[in-house]
Design an enzyme around this catalytic site. Sequence first.
Site, PDB file in Angstrom:
ATOM      1  CG  ASN A 210      -0.169  -0.075   2.512  1.00  0.00           C
ATOM      2  OD1 ASN A 210       0.522   0.867   2.864  1.00  0.00           O
ATOM      3  ND2 ASN A 210      -0.263  -1.199   3.226  1.00  0.00           N
ATOM      4  CG  ASP A 279      -6.809  -5.361   6.308  1.00  0.00           C
ATOM      5  OD1 ASP A 279      -6.363  -5.369   7.470  1.00  0.00           O
ATOM      6  OD2 ASP A 279      -7.299  -4.351   5.775  1.00  0.00           O
ATOM      7  CE  LYS A 289      10.401 -12.544 -12.951  1.00  0.00           C
ATOM      8  NZ  LYS A 289      11.186 -11.982 -14.035  1.00  0.00           N
ATOM      9  CG  PHE A 323      -2.937   5.653  13.233  1.00  0.00           C
ATOM     10  CD1 PHE A 323      -2.187   5.409  14.375  1.00  0.00           C
ATOM     11  CD2 PHE A 323      -2.819   6.882  12.607  1.00  0.00           C
ATOM     12  CE1 PHE A 323      -1.337   6.364  14.890  1.00  0.00           C
ATOM     13  CE2 PHE A 323      -1.974   7.847  13.105  1.00  0.00           C
ATOM     14  CZ  PHE A 323      -1.227   7.601  14.244  1.00  0.00           C
TER      15      PHE A 323
HETATM   16  N1  CTP Z   1      -3.998  -3.315  12.053  1.00  0.00           N
HETATM   17  C1  CTP Z   1      -3.372  -4.399  12.618  1.00  0.00           C
HETATM   18  N2  CTP Z   1      -3.233  -5.548  11.901  1.00  0.00           N
HETATM   19  C2  CTP Z   1      -3.754  -5.657  10.672  1.00  0.00           C
HETATM   20  C3  CTP Z   1      -4.444  -4.569  10.082  1.00  0.00           C
HETATM   21  C4  CTP Z   1      -4.549  -3.397  10.821  1.00  0.00           C
HETATM   22  O1  CTP Z   1      -2.906  -4.308  13.752  1.00  0.00           O
HETATM   23  N3  CTP Z   1      -3.588  -6.800   9.996  1.00  0.00           N
HETATM   24  C5  CTP Z   1      -4.094  -2.081  12.828  1.00  0.00           C
HETATM   25  C6  CTP Z   1      -3.568  -0.856  12.095  1.00  0.00           C
HETATM   26  O2  CTP Z   1      -2.174  -0.677  12.324  1.00  0.00           O
HETATM   27  C7  CTP Z   1      -4.400   0.261  12.668  1.00  0.00           C
HETATM   28  C8  CTP Z   1      -5.716  -0.400  13.014  1.00  0.00           C
HETATM   29  O3  CTP Z   1      -5.453  -1.807  13.059  1.00  0.00           O
HETATM   30  O4  CTP Z   1      -3.844   0.770  13.862  1.00  0.00           O
HETATM   31  C9  CTP Z   1      -6.796  -0.160  11.999  1.00  0.00           C
HETATM   32  O5  CTP Z   1      -6.320  -0.456  10.712  1.00  0.00           O
HETATM   33  P1  CTP Z   1      -7.203  -0.183   9.428  1.00  0.00           P
HETATM   34  O6  CTP Z   1      -6.456  -0.661   8.216  1.00  0.00           O
HETATM   35  O7  CTP Z   1      -7.720   1.220   9.440  1.00  0.00           O
HETATM   36  O8  CTP Z   1      -8.466  -1.079   9.702  1.00  0.00           O
HETATM   37  P2  CTP Z   1      -8.700  -2.603   9.583  1.00  0.00           P
HETATM   38  O9  CTP Z   1      -8.896  -3.136  10.956  1.00  0.00           O
HETATM   39  O10 CTP Z   1      -7.629  -3.248   8.780  1.00  0.00           O
HETATM   40  O11 CTP Z   1     -10.102  -2.632   8.829  1.00  0.00           O
HETATM   41  P3  CTP Z   1     -10.485  -2.115   7.334  1.00  0.00           P
HETATM   42  O12 CTP Z   1      -9.216  -2.234   6.518  1.00  0.00           O
HETATM   43  O13 CTP Z   1     -11.563  -3.045   6.919  1.00  0.00           O
HETATM   44  O14 CTP Z   1     -10.955  -0.707   7.475  1.00  0.00           O
END
Ligand code: CTP
Length: 401
Positions: A210, A279, A289, A323
């Site tokens: 990302n 996620d 590869k 966050f």
């Molecule tokens: N986070 C985490 N582990 C993950 C994904 C996210 O610990 N695998 C943490 C991020 O570092 C952030 C918080 O969870 O502090 C929220 O992350 P965000 O990406 O906004 O939300 P998600 O929980 O991943 O949900 P979505 O992407 O569906 O909004």
Amino acid sequence: MSDLAGKKVLLGVCGGISAYKVAELARLLVKAGADVKVMMTESGQKFVTPLTFRTLTGNPVATTLWSDPGSPFPHISMSDEADLIVVAPATANIIAKMAGGVADDLLSTTLLAVKSPVLVAPAMNTRMYLHPATRDNMRTLRQRGVVFVEPGDGSLACGDDGLGRMAEPSQIFEAVTRELERSRALEGRTVVITAGPTREHLDPVRFISNPSTGKMGHTLADRAAKRAADVVLISGPTELDCPAGVTLVRVVSADDMSKAVKENLPGADVLVMAAAVADFKPAAVSPTKIKKTDGIPEIDFVPAEDILKSVSKSRGNCLLVGFAAETDNVILNAKAKLVAKKLDLIVANQVDSPGTGFGTDTDLAAVIASESDDVRLSMISKVELADWILDRISDLLSVSR
Ligand code: CTP
């Protein structure tokens, strides 16, 4: 009256009529117990004599780079020993020099060698204060962590009425006290911060990631270290240098980040998950590869571990700060994550508008502690946001102490 015993304050006095008011600031600081040293520019000495400050502080006043009997490098020794540097009155000229890194006299050179926090109290004519050059310079300095005590509105020495009148000595004194408190606010505390993106490899040369640049997490680490915390920064791949005084752990994938967080959590007082963690990850990673000639691959994804959610079970007394990077319903979505992940604080951050989100120096953000918090997003620099978050963390830690 607050107690500043043992604190070393370096006062940089520039050429402006309000230099006479800085004598009162020096008096207030000395009365509160601070060890105050004064450095005057050539123009500053045209308004108030060094003898005034020598008498008020009991210390010799530094005026030149060249003939200090106490040190061949007064700019280094004086910046080294200061807990805080205050520039008052700060002219448009010194602000421009600080922004541009110009070092052509004792004060500007000292400000380039700075280690401590810097507080600046501008004083100038309204047109000079509102000139785009001064606005840009102040923005640059804010982004570097310089704190301003904003000037007031009123009659100016030049006869004009308007913005540019230096803040009152009592207001600058209050700001000094606050900054000195901040600089030790996290002493003895261990703060673990994650930053940057993660990379989920498909094969040795391809990955899903990302646009996170790690700026927010690195800024938080820098600002926490400046508050005397022991900081562990667990960072995904970024182009950024490790902030001074911070222990850096480099990771690549969400699994690596999870492992590093769990290793560093025991004994930590705070975990701030500023990283943009994946996620989803590919169910399998090809060790070699993937060749184009084999056709378009079908990739199955499995969920990556939600690090915050999984560590919240074994957190002990550790504060958890998350966050929420959102494109819509920012506050509502952030509050839902605060509850679902059992967090102490969440930083709601709009990510799809100009000047906010990945890679920017500013953010449209809010810090939320509970579902019932009545908050609004505001546009602030990442440095100010980091300070805001750390102020809230310090408050929570002082309650739980
Ligand atoms: N986070 C985490 N582990 C993950 C994904 C996210 O610990 N695998 C943490 C991020 O570092 C952030 C918080 O969870 O502090 C929220 O992350 P965000 O990406 O906004 O939300 P998600 O929980 O991943 O949900 P979505 O992407 O569906 O909004």
